[in-house]
Design an enzyme around this catalytic site. Structure first.
Site, PDB file in Angstrom:
ATOM      1  N   GLU A 100     -30.170  22.668 -32.748  1.00 41.21           N
ATOM      2  CA  GLU A 100     -28.635  21.619 -31.670  1.00 41.21           C
ATOM      3  C   GLU A 100     -27.596  22.585 -31.854  1.00 41.21           C
ATOM      4  O   GLU A 100     -26.851  22.464 -32.060  1.00 41.21           O
ATOM      5  CB  GLU A 100     -28.840  20.164 -32.086  1.00 41.21           C
ATOM      6  CG  GLU A 100     -29.791  19.498 -31.213  1.00 41.21           C
ATOM      7  CD  GLU A 100     -29.604  17.686 -31.889  1.00 41.21           C
ATOM      8  OE1 GLU A 100     -28.348  17.662 -31.954  1.00 41.21           O
ATOM      9  OE2 GLU A 100     -30.512  17.100 -31.252  1.00 41.21           O
ATOM     10  N   GLU A 127     -37.356  15.195 -29.762  1.00 41.59           N
ATOM     11  CA  GLU A 127     -36.783  14.419 -31.177  1.00 41.59           C
ATOM     12  C   GLU A 127     -36.548  13.122 -29.554  1.00 41.59           C
ATOM     13  O   GLU A 127     -36.212  13.766 -28.529  1.00 41.59           O
ATOM     14  CB  GLU A 127     -35.392  13.997 -31.456  1.00 41.59           C
ATOM     15  CG  GLU A 127     -34.528  15.481 -32.552  1.00 41.59           C
ATOM     16  CD  GLU A 127     -33.546  15.899 -33.721  1.00 41.59           C
ATOM     17  OE1 GLU A 127     -32.690  15.225 -32.981  1.00 41.59           O
ATOM     18  OE2 GLU A 127     -33.494  16.732 -34.543  1.00 41.59           O
TER      19      GLU A 127
END
Lengths: 657, 657, 657
Positions: free
Chosen positions: B142, B293
């Protein structure tokens, strides 16, 4: 009873002093609180002390029947001090250093500052330690400042080294394999500032560190005073209610008596919530305490500096006494003409003449004259303890998981109905002795460790009833998850465990022994693991994962009992739960039922003296049923079956015959 | 289909590993995602590598049928690294340097950090590049951190010099004669921080610069891995939906496959809005992608860590597959006992035993076992493209002119009704090829430049229908105003132009071909410049400047058509607009009508395989009309005219016969 | 009348200029405002001046009938300047230094910056001081920036030394015995930043210091210009309405004429509130003034860049003229293609062609052509003054004690009804001459000192009526409490004093001469000390401390009268109070009653010319009753008993015969 006010003679020309102390005396006061913040007048240049003016002020007060509490002035270092020793100035979380001009701009962990504080405290004690009019000392004022500089960081690292012994242990306890946080050098460890959250283990240790900082900060002053002061002079500090920067139990240890500053701030007195703070403070040392500051009318730091109603200030004073205060002191007598607090409430106005409120305090002075001797040596007592710990509050507040899971509000959800029904609740540390309690309620016994757990078994074995609320048995003393289902090692005794916990977006229904109600904020799905577990309440139908699952369970334990409440229940449910807990635990209330808005408090002495303080917090007259005839010590009148109390008025009853 | 979870073996004693992988296998998982954040365990001191434990974990997983995705650990530099090289720590916008203790505290533009990242990635690739159980690599995690120090400023200046070539060009493109902003030395140029707004040209260039920073940050790791890894091992990165710090199309170029992390965060799944993010991510490389995720139950960073309903997690997984995901991976398997994410949802609880949600994921494991082979090689496809560009979003967000003109919400106002009616919409860059689309909708084609404009003419000439929303044709590629009336060079083809634009305090009426409705936030007054322009909607009477002016116009263009929508229309109007657009553009929907709250997605393969994934997002049973008999591959049952689906349940239909 | 706009020729190729000035001329404009912000073009490198382009622009404008106001460009220092002299960059309250890239990033107190400003202003004056087309100069633009560095701190200390002479005096005036704030070295004194509040004395002195900083900043430029400019060229500055960083009366002294920038910002014109700002600005020098910036349509810095209604821009211009403006100038003509203000309203669009609003301004151009000569030399006048002082606003805002006690809103609670009833109210400093006023209203004459008090006695003795609102007579000039009950030395003349003041959580009832109403935010309990005091209003029953106490009292004073209003009364009460004040003070209104939403303004000249400007701010046609026949100078038509005005239209009436 001590009745007094904060007086700052250094703000005024000495010619004004006699008028001030005369007006204090006429209001029935017997104490002045002085010295606090006066450092620049006591030590106008380094090592040059000027105590004469203070001595004259103390003497003049004494001539008018006012004894003195002497504050060390360390909350307001003078300009010469921070100019000479800039390292004593605090650093804020953004890295900027404080400047002179307000107060509390010092770094409580700075060794040079501690040295200077010890010196001024010691010098004061040399001069006033044998002064017969000085009855006690207040260290500093409302400890609350943090400092975030590199020196604090190094001190934190040293604290951690002392606490954990090795980095291996620290790394394991903090689970630092997570996010590559592992430390290979103590110097790598940061303070918990900014940049997203910090490791919960580090955060908890930081709170213990700050506790140590203030413990030491206080200690050097106490030590300096004790070296010179007569033993009869007690030492206190004025705390701030629920404020939780440090562990107040630890800081209270070295004090002779604790105190707090009670400000309503906005709106009006919520006597249940405020009463809990009194009980909290009484619990710091499990003895009576002082209210060293309380508001005469209004404060200056609120969005609206709203005034208390006529009568409310007197009710608040008696409310304090009812919960165990042995002193009530107003802040302040008169506003300095300049300075940040010009708008704060006072007893005399800017022109030096009494404000309207002065009359009300003078009435209180008369009250205390009448009842003071009777109150001497009395204290509240209770069969119910609510457990409160800073580490649990810190840990939950660091990760509420539901924004509204405020541990203080959660504690109050238990405290309020228990207090309403028994008129006497203690709030104590889980490390306090439990003997004498029939019912011990832990609203959220979040961190489990041996010191906490060890007394619980014997307590229950011997007939006590332990109640655990949600989130109990969740973590260890290092703020790490316990590798177990809640309530961890108590699950076996409970015969049940928490299958899952849920933060609730909306309240959901519960039903069972006490009818139908709601759970809010938090709900735990309980599973019974033993046949003799009694499911008292369950979640209602249609609730997904929680559908029909047990919410509250109870089970016998030795001669006693253990109960687990898996949800934050609504007010009505909590009232029913409290009623059931008191009944099943055979708790005897301190008094019978009283009308809504009326508070009753019992104080008793070992010699059998017993008083009941009745406070009508409403604006209408009430009739309080009394079981036996009572004399109202304020009026001298005897009442047979009911006691009449006017709006915002007080009665102090003693049983007749 | 890949089904897996994030597993951090480094958090646990190795003796626990077998139980974890056994439970994963039993849940039907076939993948673990490991290594991410484990730098301090992989390189505990500089240059000292410890890969054995990771190799053992990968092997153990493989024995249990779990293949491995290996993350580079660069989002969490170890303490020794930032202690040795403090210049690798990020500087925040206030000038303070990050400290160790959380994650992502690195400066992604620091050359030393890039060197260290490349080295650890390279060493990992040497060790695992031929490991048969490692199927792919995830670079970092991320990307999102900015750093605001002087080194970034210098890098930005160098970037600008490379981009503009000369200060003359930069000054002209940024209009720096304005406010004496003219630069005579590259070193004078600031970063866009604080002190009121910055020049829009500078701000836009800063976004391109940050894109370049992350492109380079990613590149050095990919290069290091590719030097050692077998070509079968793919490389990905997990993005964060609409997050727009950098241009995701650019960053996606060097990746083999893209991924995103899908968290609901609060409330429950909004499948239309969430579906758009899936389609956005599929558009980064215009191919299937991974969900690396997603939340098992709840997150720990929301105001209320609210749980998804029973069944919702499984629906979310099928929803992802329906939009083109070929992997669904949960974050995470089990919480570390300490660390910042103790409260995040997991599949096993603190005691290591399955949580209630585990069962639901196991059901999904069975689903994937049944349907996986059929899904192999299939992908969604559409005749409708919605254009999305980062530069347009950045430019509008820098100067919304109406606080509620959120470009993402504006895009969704088009996406939602188009998706509802066709069950298949692509979201792609304006630079994507337009062949194959019948309808191309640009909700706000704000910045016009040649690369964007060149394909539009041929697209329309060949029969395509181009729809431009408000604010189109407003600026040039340097974020300067175009010296023309909107939509600039397209005004001639449109036969109309924007006379004036207005931000709207309150919604105003519109009326015309689709009845009466409202325009909100934004309204443009259109003027027809050609006779054959068809005015579809106009503003209602009594609206001052906008009184009766055209709001939506359309005109034939070659074999195709161009339509301009000058306002942000309300939901009902948008539904009618979408219906008209699809009809006039002859778009064929992927499936027929479905009940409200039911989603249908089509995946097909070049070999003719075709599946329809039906997801009932509601809590009641539904009947979906089907045109021809279908077999539900999850149950094996054949349905004739309607398909029954239970509450929060799924069916995967394949046409029979 | 001056009608013009801000024109930035430096943003455009010179070939564009003729078209711009042609369009301005055709809109009826006669002025351009240029030079502001053009420093980088006027002095592209230190000491290298380029004035030719500006001279050509001025000449071209003049050929088109446009005279020039020349702005000094000091609000936008060029990049070479701040690069060479980084000490000229401002430091924000967090200690960070500004960077180049926006504007106003300079430190107005920096000596080097003042030197550079004086130099560019002087060089411009050398070149343009005799230019016949340049009619005046504007110094800088909207002074507003503070700088918080160590240099400012030292300058503040020097300012304090000059002001107080000795630390003894400062310590006494600031009451620094409080909180050990005593200063023993000027160098100890901090700036009022962060860390909780600062001493009110220090805070007030800081405002006087900032006033001095801007006085000096302005002075060096005026001095430099005056050395070269012909005396006919006036010097002005454009202020920002209620903005209160410095004392505008002081800063206005050295200006020949004052100006302000009038932006609605959000929603639409509130002509009463906006009219007060016009009257405030007229009061700075007690003469007509200029509106140098006003919005053509919308602004770019509001949450919603909402457009004014058709007609509203023209009404605003006439509204300004009605209150005494002799110039109306739009900001700006055309947006630079780049730069921070791309979205601000303009008169021509991005393509250089007129926007819809252009036509409305052209209509205004025709209006001014018709009525201009008649307006020459006229000005508004009033028999009512509302007193306004910066020191009172600062002192109250520093300690509102009720969050909603906004001194500007409090002033408006008096201004609005007085203006509605008289159509003419002056807003002036308490230091302004009071001769000629029948009624002087001080909404909150908070700080009492001799210069303020001295004229009040004679004013009342001679027949004037003085009205004091709540919080009057509370403090001295150093922001210290007066050691008296309010209103201090005026209590004797009033024959009453303030017993106590209360911030109000909720409104409370008042009753008396004007019926029943409410007091809000603030209520003072008044006590009559003399028999001839007339209690006009009292607080209602059941209000605790305030129960039945006087709220408004009045008493004869010489030939005049003094009235004290102890509470902030509701709108209806204020209307009745205003009516009573005007009646008892025998104030003659400037005009009779007008329909709601219609504004009437009177301008008259010493030679007897008299105009009435009628502005219909509503969206419906209205009929205004006129006492005598009037000619509408805009239409030339004579009206007998009523004047018809269309929606958002204007009439300029002159009495006939």
């Amino acid at each position: 009873m001590i009745l007094g006010c904060a007086w700052y003679p250094e703000h005024w020309d000495e010619s004004r002093w006699p008028e001030d102390v005369r007006l204090m005396r006429e209001a029935g006061m017997n104490m002045v609180r002085v010295g606090e913040f006066a450092w620049s007048r006591l030590e106008p240049a380094e090592g040059q002390y000027e105590f004469e003016w203070l001595e004259r002020a103390i003497a003049l007060a004494a001539e008018n029947g006012l004894r003195t509490i002497l504050g060390t002035p360390t909350a307001a270092p003078p300009a010469w001090l921070t100019q000479t020793y800039p390292e004593t100035l605090a650093i804020n979380a953004d890295g900027r250093q404080a400047t002179h001009g307000a107060r509390c701009h010092f770094n409580a962990g700075n060794p040079k500052y501690l040295e200077l504080c010890a010196r001024i405290a010691g010098e004061m004690a040399k001069r006033f330690g044998a002064n017969p009019h000085v009855i006690g000392w207040q260290i500093d004022n409302e400890y609350h400042r943090e400092s975030w500089g590199e020196d604090t960081r190094r001190a934190f690292q040293a604290f951690l080294e002392a606490r954990h012994g090795s980095l291996d242990k620290l790394n394991k306890r903090w689970s630092t394999a997570y996010w590559s946080q592992e430390y290979t050098d103590w110097a790598q460890i940061p303070l918990p500032i900014a940049w997203g959250g910090h490791n919960p283990g580090l955060q908890l240790d930081y709170k213990l560190f700050i506790t140590e900082v203030y413990k030491q900060y206080q200690h050097v002053q106490i030590e300096a005073i004790r070296a010179h002061a007569e033993p009869r002079q007690w030492i206190t500090h004025n705390f701030m209610g629920w404020f939780d920067l440090f562990d107040h139990y630890t800081i209270s240890e070295e004090l002779d008596v604790v105190a707090w500053d009670n400000y309503v701030g906005k709106g009006h007195l919520d006597f249940r919530a405020n009463g809990a703070v009194h009980d909290l403070t009484r619990g710091f040392k499990r003895m009576n305490y002082y209210v060293l500051e309380t508001q005469p009318g209004w404060v200056n730091w609120s969005g609206v500096g709203n005034a208390l109603y006529p009568g409310e200030v007197r009710c608040m004073a008696w409310h304090a006494v009812g919960h165990g205060a042995d002193a009530v002191s107003y802040w302040q007598w008169r506003s300095a003409l300049g300075g940040q607090e010009q708008y704060h409430g006072t007893l005399v106005a800017a022109d030096g003449a009494p404000r309207p409120l002065y009359t009300e305090v003078a009435e209180l002075g008369k009250d205390f004259d009448r009842v003071g001797p009777l109150l001497e040596g009395t204290t509240p007592s209770s069969q119910v303890a609510v457990l409160h710990s800073y580490e649990d509050r810190w840990a939950i507040n660091m990760q509420r998981h539901h924004r509204d899971f405020d541990p203080v509000q959660h504690l109050l959800s238990y405290y309020r109905p228990l207090r309403d029904l028994t008129h006497a609740v203690d709030i104590v540390s889980p490390l306090a002795p439990l003997e004498g309690y029939k019912l011990v309620v832990a609203p959220h016994l979040h961190l489990f460790h041996n010191a906490i757990l060890a007394p619980l078994g014997p307590f229950m074995q011997n007939g006590g009833h332990l109640v655990l609320g949600p989130r109990s048995g969740f973590k260890d003393r290092y703020n790490a998850l316990l590798p177990s289902r809640q309530p961890s090692v108590l699950a076996q005794g409970l015969g049940a465990h928490v299958e899952e916990f849920y933060a609730l977006e909306e309240p959901i229904p519960v039903e069972g022994r006490w009818g139908e109600g709601r759970a809010q904020y938090w709900a735990e799905w309980l599973t019974s693991d033993a046949k003799d577990v009694d499911v008292l309440m369950s979640y209602g139908p249609g609730q997904g994962w929680l559908d029909g699952k047990p919410a509250v369970v109870t089970r016998k334990f030795g001669k006693g009992r253990i109960t687990y409440v898996g949800a934050w229940l609504d007010e009505e449910m909590m009232a029913k739960l409290a009623d059931w807990l008191l009944t099943v635990s055979k708790v005897e209330p301190a008094f019978g039922e009283v009308p809504d808005g009326v508070e009753v408090c019992r104080r008793a002495a070992p010699d059998g003296r017993e008083l009941f303080i009745f406070i009508n917090h409403t604006d209408i007259s009430v009739q309080v049923p009394i079981p036996k005839p009572m004399r109202d010590m304020l009026t001298g009148k005897v009442h047979r079956t009911t006691l009449a109390i006017g709006p915002r008025d007080v009665a102090v009853g003693v049983k007749e015959g």
